[in-house]
Enzyme design. Structure first.
Site, PDB file in Angstrom:
ATOM      1  N   MET A 121     -12.024   4.895  -1.535  1.00 45.59           N
ATOM      2  CA  MET A 121     -12.749   5.163  -0.289  1.00 45.59           C
ATOM      3  C   MET A 121     -13.372   6.543  -0.437  1.00 45.59           C
ATOM      4  SD  MET A 121      -9.913   3.496   2.198  1.00 45.59           S
ATOM      5  CE  MET A 121      -8.724   3.543   0.886  1.00 45.59           C
TER       6      MET A 121
ATOM      7  N   GLY B 275       0.772  -2.260   4.030  1.00 47.59           N
ATOM      8  CA  GLY B 275       1.448  -0.972   4.048  1.00 47.59           C
ATOM      9  C   GLY B 275       2.551  -0.921   5.066  1.00 47.59           C
ATOM     10  N   SER B 276       2.172  -0.736   6.342  1.00 51.29           N
ATOM     11  CA  SER B 276       3.210  -0.508   7.354  1.00 51.29           C
ATOM     12  C   SER B 276       4.162  -1.687   7.543  1.00 51.29           C
ATOM     13  CB  SER B 276       2.585  -0.071   8.671  1.00 51.29           C
ATOM     14  OG  SER B 276       1.423  -0.791   8.923  1.00 51.29           O
TER      15      SER B 276
ATOM     16  N   ASP C  48      -4.495   4.029  -2.361  1.00 54.56           N
ATOM     17  CA  ASP C  48      -5.659   4.348  -1.532  1.00 54.56           C
ATOM     18  C   ASP C  48      -6.167   5.748  -1.832  1.00 54.56           C
ATOM     19  OD1 ASP C  48      -6.154   2.027   0.196  1.00 54.56           O
ATOM     20  OD2 ASP C  48      -4.088   2.374   0.840  1.00 54.56           O
TER      21      ASP C  48
ATOM     22  N   MET D  40     -12.274  -5.676   3.842  1.00 53.32           N
ATOM     23  CA  MET D  40     -11.460  -4.811   4.711  1.00 53.32           C
ATOM     24  C   MET D  40     -11.235  -5.505   6.046  1.00 53.32           C
ATOM     25  SD  MET D  40     -10.442  -2.139   3.142  1.00 53.32           S
ATOM     26  CE  MET D  40      -9.697  -1.308   4.542  1.00 53.32           C
TER      27      MET D  40
ATOM     28  N   ASP E 123      -7.116  -6.220   3.260  1.00 51.66           N
ATOM     29  CA  ASP E 123      -6.443  -4.925   3.360  1.00 51.66           C
ATOM     30  C   ASP E 123      -6.567  -4.387   4.782  1.00 51.66           C
ATOM     31  OD1 ASP E 123      -5.457  -2.361   2.955  1.00 51.66           O
ATOM     32  OD2 ASP E 123      -7.073  -1.723   1.606  1.00 51.66           O
TER      33      ASP E 123
ATOM     34  N   SER F  87       0.851  -1.190   0.000  1.00 53.24           N
ATOM     35  CA  SER F  87       0.000   0.000   0.000  1.00 53.24           C
ATOM     36  C   SER F  87       0.887   1.241   0.000  1.00 53.24           C
ATOM     37  CB  SER F  87      -0.903   0.003   1.239  1.00 53.24           C
ATOM     38  OG  SER F  87      -1.529   1.271   1.309  1.00 53.24           O
TER      39      SER F  87
ATOM     40  N   HIS G  97      -8.080   1.644  -4.717  1.00 58.10           N
ATOM     41  CA  HIS G  97      -9.104   1.377  -3.702  1.00 58.10           C
ATOM     42  C   HIS G  97      -9.794   2.702  -3.409  1.00 58.10           C
ATOM     43  CE1 HIS G  97      -9.829   0.183   0.815  1.00 58.10           C
ATOM     44  NE2 HIS G  97     -10.961   0.294   0.140  1.00 58.10           N
TER      45      HIS G  97
ATOM     46  N   HIS H 157      -0.837  -0.883  -4.497  1.00 54.96           N
ATOM     47  CA  HIS H 157      -2.169  -0.537  -3.983  1.00 54.96           C
ATOM     48  C   HIS H 157      -2.227   0.964  -3.730  1.00 54.96           C
ATOM     49  CE1 HIS H 157      -5.959  -1.520  -1.913  1.00 54.96           C
ATOM     50  NE2 HIS H 157      -5.596  -0.646  -0.975  1.00 54.96           N
TER      51      HIS H 157
ATOM     52  N   MET I 136      -8.815   8.452  -1.040  1.00 56.97           N
ATOM     53  CA  MET I 136      -9.773   8.830   0.026  1.00 56.97           C
ATOM     54  C   MET I 136     -10.221  10.266  -0.197  1.00 56.97           C
ATOM     55  SD  MET I 136      -7.826   7.313   3.381  1.00 56.97           S
ATOM     56  CE  MET I 136      -6.881   5.786   3.317  1.00 56.97           C
TER      57      MET I 136
HETATM   58  C1  DX5 Z   1      -6.723   1.633   4.964  1.00 61.93           C
HETATM   59  C2  DX5 Z   1      -6.171   1.389   3.594  1.00 61.93           C
HETATM   60  C3  DX5 Z   1      -5.056   0.433   3.544  1.00 61.93           C
HETATM   61  C4  DX5 Z   1      -3.845   0.797   4.364  1.00 61.93           C
HETATM   62  C5  DX5 Z   1      -3.230  -0.484   4.841  1.00 61.93           C
HETATM   63  O1  DX5 Z   1      -7.887   2.364   4.874  1.00 61.93           O
HETATM   64  O2  DX5 Z   1      -7.187   0.909   2.747  1.00 61.93           O
HETATM   65  O3  DX5 Z   1      -4.698   0.102   2.210  1.00 61.93           O
HETATM   66  O4  DX5 Z   1      -2.889   1.537   3.673  1.00 61.93           O
HETATM   67  O5  DX5 Z   1      -2.169  -0.185   5.678  1.00 61.93           O
HETATM   68  P1  DX5 Z   1      -1.602  -1.196   6.757  1.00 61.93           P
HETATM   69  O6  DX5 Z   1      -1.061  -2.383   6.020  1.00 61.93           O
HETATM   70  O7  DX5 Z   1      -0.539  -0.400   7.434  1.00 61.93           O
HETATM   71  O8  DX5 Z   1      -2.732  -1.568   7.663  1.00 61.93           O
HETATM   72 ZN    ZN Z   2      -6.649   0.092   0.725  1.00 63.17          ZN
END
Ligand code: DX5
Ligand code: ZN
Length: 226
Positions: free
Chosen positions: A70, A199-200, A37, A143, A177, A10, A68, A35, A39
């Site tokens: 959101m 992501g992290s 995101d 999710m 995710d 991510s 993705h 990926h 938002m």
């Molecule tokens: C959250 C996002 C994810 C996020 C995941 O709303 O949709 O894609 O970046 O990050 P981690 O892996 O750190 O939970």
């Molecule tokens: Zn995402």
């Protein structure tokens, strides 16, 4: 017949000021997809990136950009994202009950792969019509945290939805995710997820390639024995 593992770092956890090199670094580490995101500060209380950023990134990479959405009005994003070079377009079922058929049609007509996402509290039954429709989505994103932010804790109770989906649709791409990494991947893989967003755990590791490989192996083991 199993589905293929797709590991999707991510980019929300990357250094946005160096997005192109961060993307390349992930691909060099073995990522299958990137990926992205998107938002809108309304569907979720955070604002990230949109079509202009996808367009800029597309100039630097041929990678599959797994977007993705959101956002409250995904329909408004189909054309700009298609033109920008997005590959996947995954919208949320919670905001698409009235117009998912139109959405899927438009997403496909712009050459993108349609997917549907659901929040942890949304019942899995809500996506069945979208998977079984005559113009179906091609991926379901379950999710595993409340959407909005990276770095949250994986919610194991969401795995039941993945199990139910996998039993019902053996060849569907099922993405998870939120909170995925070496300590949670086995739960997601054994439930049947094959597209893994992280992501992290990836960006926070000194050895991102090892983290990606670990997650790929976990999915492949389950899929090869199914
Ligand atoms: C959250 C996002 C994810 C996020 C995941 O709303 O949709 O894609 O970046 O990050 P981690 O892996 O750190 O939970
Ligand atoms: Zn995402």
């Amino acid at each position: 017949m199993g589905v293929t593992a797709k590991i999707a770092p991510s980019m929300l956890s990357s250094d946005f000021a160096n997005l192109a090199s961060e993307a390349q670094r992930m691909l060099d580490c073995g990522a299958d997809w990137l990926h992205m995101d998107i938002m809108d500060g309304h569907f979720v209380p955070n604002l990230t990136l949109g079509a202009p950023v996808i367009k800029s990134l597309r100039k630097h990479t041929k990678a599959y950009l797994d977007c993705h959405l959101m956002v409250t009005n995904p329909l408004d994003y189909v054309e700009p994202l298609g033109d920008a070079g997005a590959s996947g377009f995954t919208f949320h079922v919670e905001v698409s009950k009235e117009n998912w058929q139109e959405l899927v049609k438009k997403v496909k007509s712009k050459g993108m792969k349609p997917g549907v996402a659901l929040r942890p509290g949304t019942p899995i039954e809500e996506v069945y019509p979208l998977v079984e429709g005559e113009n179906p989505v091609e991926m379901v994103l379950v999710m595993t945290v409340e959407p909005g932010f990276g770095g949250q804790k994986f919610m194991p109770e969401t795995m039941e939805k993945v199990c139910v989906l996998r039993a019902k649709y053996p060849s569907l791409d099922i993405e998870v995710d939120g909170g995925l990494g070496p300590s949670t991947i086995d739960m997601a893989a054994s439930a049947g997820a094959n597209c893994i967003v992280a992501g992290s755990s990836v960006f926070g590791s000194p050895e991102p390639a090892q983290v990606i490989l670990h997650m790929r192996k976990s999915v492949e083991e389950v899929q090869s024995s199914s």
